[in-house]
Design a protein around this motif. Structure first.
Motif, PDB file in Angstrom:
ATOM      1  N   GLU A 141      25.723  35.797  50.198  1.00 45.21           N
ATOM      2  CA  GLU A 141      24.757  36.133  49.464  1.00 45.21           C
ATOM      3  C   GLU A 141      23.914  37.489  49.691  1.00 45.21           C
ATOM      4  O   GLU A 141      23.804  38.424  48.834  1.00 45.21           O
ATOM      5  CB  GLU A 141      24.306  35.085  48.291  1.00 45.21           C
ATOM      6  CG  GLU A 141      25.595  33.888  47.509  1.00 45.21           C
ATOM      7  CD  GLU A 141      26.580  34.914  46.955  1.00 45.21           C
ATOM      8  OE1 GLU A 141      25.921  35.847  45.922  1.00 45.21           O
ATOM      9  OE2 GLU A 141      27.753  34.003  47.030  1.00 45.21           O
ATOM     10  N   LEU A 142      22.782  37.628  50.619  1.00 48.78           N
ATOM     11  CA  LEU A 142      22.043  37.777  51.021  1.00 48.78           C
ATOM     12  C   LEU A 142      22.923  39.470  50.981  1.00 48.78           C
ATOM     13  O   LEU A 142      22.169  40.303  50.977  1.00 48.78           O
ATOM     14  CB  LEU A 142      21.406  37.302  52.442  1.00 48.78           C
ATOM     15  CG  LEU A 142      20.335  36.282  51.638  1.00 48.78           C
ATOM     16  CD1 LEU A 142      19.605  35.715  53.025  1.00 48.78           C
ATOM     17  CD2 LEU A 142      19.429  37.431  51.014  1.00 48.78           C
ATOM     18  N   ALA A 143      23.919  39.051  52.137  1.00 53.08           N
ATOM     19  CA  ALA A 143      24.579  40.739  52.771  1.00 53.08           C
ATOM     20  C   ALA A 143      25.340  41.979  51.449  1.00 53.08           C
ATOM     21  O   ALA A 143      24.828  42.767  51.404  1.00 53.08           O
ATOM     22  CB  ALA A 143      25.982  40.032  53.566  1.00 53.08           C
ATOM     23  N   ARG A 144      25.447  40.371  50.619  1.00 52.98           N
ATOM     24  CA  ARG A 144      26.416  40.838  49.514  1.00 52.98           C
ATOM     25  C   ARG A 144      24.941  41.543  47.983  1.00 52.98           C
ATOM     26  O   ARG A 144      24.989  42.288  47.127  1.00 52.98           O
ATOM     27  CB  ARG A 144      26.954  40.152  47.883  1.00 52.98           C
ATOM     28  CG  ARG A 144      28.010  40.015  49.397  1.00 52.98           C
ATOM     29  CD  ARG A 144      28.978  38.825  48.466  1.00 52.98           C
ATOM     30  NE  ARG A 144      29.341  39.436  47.019  1.00 52.98           N
ATOM     31  CZ  ARG A 144      28.658  38.789  45.428  1.00 52.98           C
ATOM     32  NH1 ARG A 144      28.872  37.812  45.336  1.00 52.98           N
ATOM     33  NH2 ARG A 144      29.170  39.489  44.611  1.00 52.98           N
ATOM     34  N   GLU A 145      23.268  41.577  48.445  1.00 53.19           N
ATOM     35  CA  GLU A 145      22.465  41.328  48.057  1.00 53.19           C
ATOM     36  C   GLU A 145      21.950  41.153  46.466  1.00 53.19           C
ATOM     37  O   GLU A 145      22.117  40.824  45.692  1.00 53.19           O
ATOM     38  CB  GLU A 145      22.459  43.040  47.441  1.00 53.19           C
ATOM     39  CG  GLU A 145      21.998  44.007  48.817  1.00 53.19           C
ATOM     40  CD  GLU A 145      21.898  45.189  47.897  1.00 53.19           C
ATOM     41  OE1 GLU A 145      22.204  46.192  47.623  1.00 53.19           O
ATOM     42  OE2 GLU A 145      21.565  45.618  49.549  1.00 53.19           O
ATOM     43  N   GLN A 146      22.821  39.753  46.160  1.00 50.83           N
ATOM     44  CA  GLN A 146      23.043  38.532  45.571  1.00 50.83           C
ATOM     45  C   GLN A 146      21.412  37.708  45.919  1.00 50.83           C
ATOM     46  O   GLN A 146      21.837  36.507  46.197  1.00 50.83           O
ATOM     47  CB  GLN A 146      23.872  38.049  45.177  1.00 50.83           C
ATOM     48  CG  GLN A 146      25.198  39.043  44.564  1.00 50.83           C
ATOM     49  CD  GLN A 146      24.781  39.546  44.051  1.00 50.83           C
ATOM     50  OE1 GLN A 146      24.786  39.592  42.477  1.00 50.83           O
ATOM     51  NE2 GLN A 146      24.800  41.570  43.813  1.00 50.83           N
ATOM     52  N   TYR A 147      20.663  38.114  45.843  1.00 51.37           N
ATOM     53  CA  TYR A 147      19.848  37.878  46.373  1.00 51.37           C
ATOM     54  C   TYR A 147      19.231  36.103  45.864  1.00 51.37           C
ATOM     55  O   TYR A 147      18.455  34.857  46.044  1.00 51.37           O
ATOM     56  CB  TYR A 147      18.485  38.194  45.985  1.00 51.37           C
ATOM     57  CG  TYR A 147      18.488  39.596  47.158  1.00 51.37           C
ATOM     58  CD1 TYR A 147      18.525  38.872  48.543  1.00 51.37           C
ATOM     59  CD2 TYR A 147      18.284  40.800  45.908  1.00 51.37           C
ATOM     60  CE1 TYR A 147      18.740  40.028  49.247  1.00 51.37           C
ATOM     61  CE2 TYR A 147      18.486  41.670  46.728  1.00 51.37           C
ATOM     62  CZ  TYR A 147      18.987  41.854  48.697  1.00 51.37           C
ATOM     63  OH  TYR A 147      18.654  43.080  49.379  1.00 51.37           O
ATOM     64  N   ALA A 148      19.337  35.966  43.694  1.00 55.14           N
ATOM     65  CA  ALA A 148      19.318  34.360  43.386  1.00 55.14           C
ATOM     66  C   ALA A 148      19.723  33.765  44.098  1.00 55.14           C
ATOM     67  O   ALA A 148      20.139  32.875  43.674  1.00 55.14           O
ATOM     68  CB  ALA A 148      19.124  34.865  42.025  1.00 55.14           C
ATOM     69  N   ALA A 149      21.271  33.946  44.237  1.00 54.10           N
ATOM     70  CA  ALA A 149      22.451  33.099  44.723  1.00 54.10           C
ATOM     71  C   ALA A 149      22.066  33.324  45.662  1.00 54.10           C
ATOM     72  O   ALA A 149      22.674  31.638  45.831  1.00 54.10           O
ATOM     73  CB  ALA A 149      24.225  33.967  43.758  1.00 54.10           C
ATOM     74  N   ALA A 150      21.782  33.486  46.685  1.00 56.06           N
ATOM     75  CA  ALA A 150      21.080  33.255  48.415  1.00 56.06           C
ATOM     76  C   ALA A 150      20.245  31.784  47.950  1.00 56.06           C
ATOM     77  O   ALA A 150      20.412  31.115  49.355  1.00 56.06           O
ATOM     78  CB  ALA A 150      21.112  33.869  48.865  1.00 56.06           C
TER      79      ALA A 150
END
Length: 171
Positions: A75-84
């Motif tokens: 999720e961090l790599a996808r820049e989905q910070y809330a999901a991470a």
């Protein structure tokens, strides 16, 4: 054919160049191979593969923290910070190395600098990410150079550098 040959050898770095395991094939792999595939999937931006491998790893004995860490890193790599946040919190609580550092990166991107500061500071002194965590703390507190928290951090960093120097001195 090349996928099958490399997969039988456990050379997932090469096998994934030629194909991808089915869901059933993933289920049959051992935990180390699932972790490797999840890591490679993240590195190759094959998000679905990385997630599937990590999710299959989660219920296996002794692998839950690693699986949460891998999901959080995807999720961090996808820049989905809330999901991470949730998987990285669970990985950090489970004692997964480096999870606290990446949790903090997600908190920082989510606009939670106070939580990020506390989490960066809690990165274990033995963790190789520790110097990066302290550097982020200093950067986040740069505008408040006179604050007691920043002064305390500078003193802490000085102590850690001195301890490292002592360990590096060869008699």
């Amino acid at each position: 054919a090349l996928y099958d040959a490399y997969a039988r050898l456990g050379r997932w770095d090469r096998a994934l160049e030629f194909g991808e395991p089915s869901y059933d094939a993933l289920q049959d792999l051992d935990s180390r191979e699932l972790a490797e595939i999840a890591t490679l999937g993240r590195a190759q931006q094959r998000w679905d593969l990385a997630r599937r491998a990590a999710e299959l790893l989660m219920p296996r004995d002794g692998w839950a923290a690693r699986a949460h860490y891998l999901l959080g890193r995807v999720e961090l790599a996808r820049e989905q910070y809330a999901a991470a946040l949730a998987p990285l919190e669970q990985a950090a609580a489970g004692g997964q190395a480096h999870a606290a550092y990446f949790l903090v990166a997600a908190l920082e991107h989510e606009g939670q600098p106070d939580k990020a500061l506390d989490a960066y500071r809690s990165t274990s002194p033995g963790d190789p990410c520790r110097p990066f965590a302290l550097a982020r703390v200093l950067a986040l507190t740069a505008n408040n150079s006179a604050t007691p928290k920043r002064q305390e951090l500078l003193a802490q960093l000085d102590r850690e550098i001195a301890a490292l120097r002592q360990r590096m001195v060869v008699p």
